[in-house]
Design a protein around this motif. Structure first.
Motif, PDB file in Angstrom:
ATOM      1  N   LEU A  54       0.828  -1.211   0.000  1.00  0.00           N
ATOM      2  CA  LEU A  54       0.000   0.000   0.000  1.00  0.00           C
ATOM      3  C   LEU A  54       0.860   1.257   0.000  1.00  0.00           C
ATOM      4  CD1 LEU A  54      -2.852  -1.045   2.439  1.00  0.00           C
ATOM      5  CD2 LEU A  54      -3.002  -0.764  -0.046  1.00  0.00           C
ATOM      6  N   ASP A  55       1.940   1.237   0.759  1.00  0.00           N
ATOM      7  CA  ASP A  55       2.858   2.384   0.761  1.00  0.00           C
ATOM      8  C   ASP A  55       3.515   2.561  -0.601  1.00  0.00           C
ATOM      9  OD1 ASP A  55       2.297   3.032   3.361  1.00  0.00           O
ATOM     10  OD2 ASP A  55       4.075   2.041   4.188  1.00  0.00           O
ATOM     11  N   ARG A  56       3.859   1.454  -1.237  1.00  0.00           N
ATOM     12  CA  ARG A  56       4.468   1.515  -2.569  1.00  0.00           C
ATOM     13  C   ARG A  56       3.477   2.132  -3.570  1.00  0.00           C
ATOM     14  NH1 ARG A  56       6.002  -3.756  -3.043  1.00  0.00           N
ATOM     15  NH2 ARG A  56       8.008  -3.295  -2.104  1.00  0.00           N
ATOM     16  N   ARG A  57       2.219   1.716  -3.493  1.00  0.00           N
ATOM     17  CA  ARG A  57       1.201   2.263  -4.401  1.00  0.00           C
ATOM     18  C   ARG A  57       0.944   3.735  -4.121  1.00  0.00           C
ATOM     19  NH1 ARG A  57      -3.384  -2.496  -4.844  1.00  0.00           N
ATOM     20  NH2 ARG A  57      -1.964  -4.101  -5.592  1.00  0.00           N
ATOM     21  N   ALA A  58       0.918   4.119  -2.860  1.00  0.00           N
ATOM     22  CA  ALA A  58       0.703   5.525  -2.513  1.00  0.00           C
ATOM     23  C   ALA A  58       1.845   6.386  -3.041  1.00  0.00           C
ATOM     24  CB  ALA A  58       0.569   5.687  -0.995  1.00  0.00           C
ATOM     25  N   GLU A  59       3.050   5.871  -2.950  1.00  0.00           N
ATOM     26  CA  GLU A  59       4.210   6.602  -3.472  1.00  0.00           C
ATOM     27  C   GLU A  59       4.100   6.774  -4.986  1.00  0.00           C
ATOM     28  OE1 GLU A  59       7.536   8.744  -3.889  1.00  0.00           O
ATOM     29  OE2 GLU A  59       6.560   8.235  -2.004  1.00  0.00           O
ATOM     30  N   ARG A  60       3.653   5.726  -5.677  1.00  0.00           N
ATOM     31  CA  ARG A  60       3.467   5.837  -7.131  1.00  0.00           C
ATOM     32  C   ARG A  60       2.405   6.874  -7.474  1.00  0.00           C
ATOM     33  NH1 ARG A  60       2.279   0.174  -8.250  1.00  0.00           N
ATOM     34  NH2 ARG A  60       3.987  -0.702  -7.128  1.00  0.00           N
ATOM     35  N   ARG A  61       1.290   6.873  -6.726  1.00  0.00           N
ATOM     36  CA  ARG A  61       0.230   7.860  -6.978  1.00  0.00           C
ATOM     37  C   ARG A  61       0.734   9.272  -6.737  1.00  0.00           C
ATOM     38  NH1 ARG A  61      -2.929   4.132  -4.257  1.00  0.00           N
ATOM     39  NH2 ARG A  61      -2.852   5.382  -2.375  1.00  0.00           N
TER      40      ARG A  61
END
Length: 85
Positions: A54-61
């Motif tokens: 989830l943190d990885r996806r938030a960083e991408r967003r």
């Protein structure tokens, strides 16, 4: 040692800087969760993996949003042309 948001954020940034296969990324994430003291197969271990993803996806967003803000806005207005016969 408990996982902290800055540590997970740093891990996700570092993971984004290198090219990893999904299998390598999963193994690295599992190693991180094991280092935090979670046992493989436990619910806490699964939650740890989920938080990392989830943190990885938030960083991408956030990265994509920052890119979108930096692009110029292009306004397009079609101009109808009349045919001359």
């Amino acid at each position: 040692m408990r996982p902290t948001i800055p540590a997970i954020f740093l891990l996700s940034v570092m993971a984004g800087c290198t090219t990893m296969t999904p299998e390598e990324r999963r193994a690295a994430d599992e190693a991180v969760c094991s280092d935090y003291g979670f046992r493989n197969g436990s619910e806490a271990f699964a939650e740890c993996l989920q938080r990392i993803e989830l943190d990885r996806r938030a960083e991408r967003r956030a990265s994509m949003a920052s890119f979108e803000r930096s692009r110029p806005i292009v306004v397009y207005r079609p101009v109808p042309l009349r045919r001359r016969d």
